[in-house]
Design a protein around this motif. Structure first.
Motif, PDB file in Angstrom:
ATOM      1  N   UNK A   1     -11.299  13.284-147.776  1.00 58.29           N
ATOM      2  CA  UNK A   1     -12.123  13.531-147.717  1.00 58.29           C
ATOM      3  C   UNK A   1     -11.829  15.323-147.196  1.00 58.29           C
ATOM      4  N   UNK A   2     -10.691  14.879-147.493  1.00 52.71           N
ATOM      5  CA  UNK A   2      -9.590  16.866-147.479  1.00 52.71           C
ATOM      6  C   UNK A   2      -9.573  16.689-148.797  1.00 52.71           C
TER       7      UNK A   2
ATOM      8  N   UNK B   1     -14.162  20.891-145.768  1.00 46.90           N
ATOM      9  CA  UNK B   1     -13.262  19.874-144.887  1.00 46.90           C
ATOM     10  C   UNK B   1     -11.341  20.209-145.517  1.00 46.90           C
ATOM     11  N   UNK B   2     -11.337  21.139-146.881  1.00 43.64           N
ATOM     12  CA  UNK B   2      -9.691  21.710-147.098  1.00 43.64           C
ATOM     13  C   UNK B   2      -9.175  22.362-146.732  1.00 43.64           C
TER      14      UNK B   2
ATOM     15  N   UNK C   1     -11.779  15.946-151.469  1.00 44.01           N
ATOM     16  CA  UNK C   1     -13.149  15.542-151.901  1.00 44.01           C
ATOM     17  C   UNK C   1     -13.687  17.250-151.391  1.00 44.01           C
ATOM     18  N   UNK C   2     -13.124  17.952-150.209  1.00 44.33           N
ATOM     19  CA  UNK C   2     -13.473  18.840-149.446  1.00 44.33           C
ATOM     20  C   UNK C   2     -15.206  18.787-148.956  1.00 44.33           C
ATOM     21  N   UNK C   3     -15.433  17.802-149.382  1.00 44.36           N
ATOM     22  CA  UNK C   3     -17.057  17.254-148.611  1.00 44.36           C
ATOM     23  C   UNK C   3     -16.909  15.372-148.312  1.00 44.36           C
TER      24      UNK C   3
ATOM     25  N   UNK D   1     -23.563  28.104-153.820  1.00 37.32           N
ATOM     26  CA  UNK D   1     -23.227  27.726-152.850  1.00 37.32           C
ATOM     27  C   UNK D   1     -21.624  27.719-151.897  1.00 37.32           C
TER      28      UNK D   1
ATOM     29  N   UNK E   1     -18.002  16.380-159.783  1.00 34.32           N
ATOM     30  CA  UNK E   1     -18.046  17.878-159.536  1.00 34.32           C
ATOM     31  C   UNK E   1     -18.109  18.015-158.204  1.00 34.32           C
ATOM     32  N   UNK E   2     -18.316  17.637-157.799  1.00 30.80           N
ATOM     33  CA  UNK E   2     -18.081  18.000-156.270  1.00 30.80           C
ATOM     34  C   UNK E   2     -19.464  19.184-156.111  1.00 30.80           C
ATOM     35  N   UNK E   3     -20.931  18.696-157.013  1.00 30.74           N
ATOM     36  CA  UNK E   3     -22.164  20.087-156.688  1.00 30.74           C
ATOM     37  C   UNK E   3     -22.724  19.400-155.289  1.00 30.74           C
ATOM     38  N   UNK E   4     -22.491  20.010-153.731  1.00 36.00           N
ATOM     39  CA  UNK E   4     -22.853  20.224-152.523  1.00 36.00           C
ATOM     40  C   UNK E   4     -24.112  20.358-152.621  1.00 36.00           C
ATOM     41  N   UNK E   5     -24.363  21.253-153.324  1.00 38.60           N
ATOM     42  CA  UNK E   5     -25.611  21.786-153.230  1.00 38.60           C
ATOM     43  C   UNK E   5     -27.474  20.639-153.546  1.00 38.60           C
ATOM     44  N   UNK E   6     -26.260  19.345-154.370  1.00 38.82           N
ATOM     45  CA  UNK E   6     -27.291  18.689-154.998  1.00 38.82           C
ATOM     46  C   UNK E   6     -27.943  17.632-153.459  1.00 38.82           C
TER      47      UNK E   6
ATOM     48  N   UNK F   1     -14.662  22.286-160.318  1.00 40.99           N
ATOM     49  CA  UNK F   1     -14.823  23.505-159.180  1.00 40.99           C
ATOM     50  C   UNK F   1     -14.232  24.591-159.216  1.00 40.99           C
TER      51      UNK F   1
ATOM     52  N   UNK G   1     -22.144  14.038-160.829  1.00 39.95           N
ATOM     53  CA  UNK G   1     -22.756  15.998-160.153  1.00 39.95           C
ATOM     54  C   UNK G   1     -21.950  16.423-159.051  1.00 39.95           C
TER      55      UNK G   1
ATOM     56  N   UNK H   1     -18.631  28.109-153.584  1.00 38.47           N
ATOM     57  CA  UNK H   1     -18.398  27.234-154.884  1.00 38.47           C
ATOM     58  C   UNK H   1     -19.656  28.102-156.044  1.00 38.47           C
TER      59      UNK H   1
END
Ligand SMILES: [Zn+2]
Ligand SMILES: [Zn+2]
Ligand SMILES: [Zn+2]
Lengths: 201, 459
Positions: A106-107, B76-77, A109-111, B71, A73-78, B93, A69, B84
């Motif tokens: 990284x780009x 980075x993009x 995945x956005x983080x 959130x 799923x890129x749920x950064x809140x976690x 997402x 997740x 999101x």
């Protein structure tokens, strides 16, 4: 009223002074979910490269779902779920150096998951290393990995002091990644290199 | 729009709202269609600042607006703050820098030749409800079919659906629970052998087809937009309580702006009844299709059952009830209010018969266990409320352990009782509420069943 970040169930929160002052952010997952994570607290044998390795949790079904997740799923809140433990483990004087991601990845995945873990734990960090290639570790045999070119290089313009550095990664599998990173730091003059990972596979 | 387009893309995207980067087609092909104006792009999240300087977010896929379900992070993009939606995260997402796409060109035409292969006959009351529903479709008025468990709700829908399909309309049957969809799928495929039917639920095979008749869990409707000429929401009251509002918005969004959203249920909430009285039509059926009355629950005290089970002992009455079912070879369902208690009881039941199994929502073999019970390969199942609706097992006997628990509200108890006596060969059966104290909900459920049997209409 809060909802558990993992199972959406309502968390019965008893108001405390800490919570009212905004100091307590531990109740982002419920008791049932948090019980499913198992502490590892393994301290590895040390060698010339890694002076100490500490892992907080062992890899189990709950951790597999968490990683899915959080990373897939890129749920950064976690990122904040383990903030307290990570903070307790990483505070101090050592220079914190996360294992870097390839910039392109990284780009996509956005983080960067490790950076987000540290940010949530309010641990300042510096990127001293950069990734040299994009090859995934999983596709190589152990022998191939050992003879492989270095995975990391020192970032241009970085000065390494004769002091203690702490590498941080999300998961410790074979230790190859951390050893590659430690080699670079030691060769550049680091006195002591330790490592902390969230999970021990 | 002079440029040619790929009909497969049109058929797939019509009525859907999809992630630009995750379609079954190549990214280049999608880009070309966007450039040609056949596909429109929509930002994933809309953020607006209110007068109080607070930022409000809106998810263009699931229409979630709850602040705690968003959130914001440093992306980075898109190199800045990016928000999101956590509400529909599991479908891939959607964030500020995510693009959603919808079909913007000529819509496809759907076939108008469809056969209705169902050979049964409706009771006069079913026929009347069916006709009333067709009338509502012709005038785009929402309709509630309020029919007791086992009254043949699905068969009532066949004719109205057939009429819609032969008019070239697109139809959806939505249900909050996957079990209901799985039970409906084979029946609808059999009833409409010429029609392109697709069942959509978490984990279902995704195809690029453009089915005219879609069965979907309500969650899957997040990915549709202005798609259907009519939606039938089956078991409408089984919406997961907390997500109710967003799910209902998703159903509304999946329907075309003027299209009616119908409801079919045995246990409508007071809110739904009042709402439908105001804006739509209601057909009520209080007799089962075989004409026999609904089984009335009987109460039986099972004091301190939790403690007994925790100590590793099945209460005597429960053992006797189960043993009687085993001796008579009657399939049975025993409902529990928590997974924990059920799992503590499971080994104790296994001492009576090692084949007794347990199922709950997260159970991967749920489908197989229910089928095994139907096939008489296992004597009985322990279950949470997940099996309260949508399943039919001839001659099944039902017990509730802990009927006083909050989760067993009036609707749940009526639904659970609705499992009993559904088949014309076995129109009766035992429906026992084992309890540690009688609740208002238990009495309400019992009274409603008695009223329905007398021919009354609950209000
Ligand atoms: Zn939880
Ligand atoms: Zn959403
Ligand atoms: Zn972004």
């Amino acid at each position: 009223m809060n909802e558990c970040l993992l199972c959406d169930s309502t968390i019965a929160s008893t108001p405390t002074w800490k919570a009212l002052l905004g100091l307590d952010d531990t109740t982002i997952i419920c008791q049932d979910c948090s019980k499913k994570f198992v502490h590892a607290e393994i301290r590895n044998d040390t060698d010339e490269l890694l002076d100490q390795v500490t892992s907080l949790y062992s890899y189990n079904e709950a951790m597999r779902d968490y990683l899915h997740q959080f990373k897939f799923l890129q749920d950064i809140a976690l990122a904040g779920i383990f903030a307290h433990e990570l903070h307790a483990q990483l505070k101090g004087n050592a220079i914190i150096c996360p294992i870097p991601m390839h910039p392109h990845k990284k780009i996509m995945r956005t983080f960067a998951p490790v950076d987000e873990l540290l940010t949530s734990a309010r641990i300042p960090f510096t990127h001293l290393l950069e990734k040299t290639g994009t090859e995934s570790m999983g596709e190589k045999t152990k022998d191939q990995r050992l003879v492989m070119n270095p995975l990391f290089a020192l970032k241009p313009g970085t000065m390494i002091q004769p002091t203690t550095y702490r590498l941080v990664d999300d998961i410790y599998t074979t230790g190859t990644t951390l050893r590659h990173a430690a080699t670079v730091l030691k060769q550049a003059g680091a006195k002591r290199v330790e490592a902390v990972t969230l999970i021990r596979a | 729009m002079q440029n040619p387009f790929d009909p497969a893309i049109r058929d797939f995207l019509t009525g859907r709202i999809w992630l630009r980067l995750h379609t079954p087609f190549s990214i280049e092909t999608i880009d070309e269609h966007i450039e040609a104006g056949h596909i429109q792009t929509i930002p994933g999240i809309i953020s607006t600042k209110s007068l109080t300087r607070q930022t409000n977010h809106f998810c263009n896929r699931c229409e979630n607006t709850t602040p705690s379900r968003f959130t914001t992070f440093n992306c980075a993009k898109c190199k800045g703050p990016c928000t999101y939606c956590r509400h529909c995260l599991k479908m891939g997402r959607v964030s500020t820098c995510t693009e959603l796409i919808v079909w913007n060109g000529e819509p496809p035409t759907y076939p108008t030749t469809h056969s209705l292969a169902w050979l049964g006959t409706l009771t006069p009351r079913q026929q009347q409800a069916s006709n009333e529903l067709t009338t509502s479709n012709q005038t785009n008025i929402p309709h509630l079919i309020h029919a007791v468990c086992g009254s043949g709700k699905t068969e009532i829908l066949f004719e109205p659906i057939h009429k819609l399909l032969t008019a070239g309309k697109r139809v959806c049957i939505a249900a909050p629970r996957v079990d209901v969809i799985l039970e409906l799928e084979p029946r609808l495929r059999a009833a409409f052998p010429q029609t392109a039917v697709e069942a959509l639920y978490g984990g279902s095979e995704s195809t690029t087809a453009s089915p005219q008749l879609i069965l979907a869990t309500t969650h899957q409707l997040y990915r549709f937009r202005h798609a259907f000429d009519a939606i039938f929401v089956d078991e409408a009251d089984a919406f997961p309580y907390t997500a109710e509002e967003t799910l209902q918005r998703a159903v509304r969004k999946a329907a075309k702006p003027q299209a009616p959203v119908h409801f079919v249920t045995a246990t409508p909430s007071d809110k739904l009844l009042a709402h439908m009285k105001k804006i739509g039509h209601i057909s009520t059926i209080n007799r089962r299709y075989h004409g026999h009355p609904l089984p009335v629950p009987r109460y039986d005290a099972l004091w301190n059952y939790t403690k007994r089970i925790q100590k590793g002992k099945l209460p005597k009455k429960l053992t006797e009830w189960t043993q009687a079912r085993l001796d008579k070879n009657e399939p049975f369902l025993i409902f529990f209010h928590t997974i924990k208690l059920m799992e503590q009881a499971e080994p104790l039941f296994r001492q009576l018969n090692p084949k007794i199994a347990a199922v709950h929502a997260a159970h991967p073999d749920r489908k197989q266990h229910v089928q095994a019970l139907r096939d008489k390969k296992i004597p009985g199942l322990l279950t949470t409320t997940i099996l309260e609706r949508g399943i039919t097992i001839p001659n099944v006997q039902v017990a509730v352990v802990g009927a006083e628990q909050l989760i067993f509200n009036k609707g749940a108890l009526v639904q659970i009782g609705g499992r009993v006596g559904r088949s014309a060969h076995y129109p009766t059966g035992d429906f026992v509420l084992f309890h540690h104290g009688i609740t208002y909900a238990m009495d309400e459920a019992k009274n409603e069943i008695i009223q329905l049997n007398k021919g009354g209409v609950p209000t």
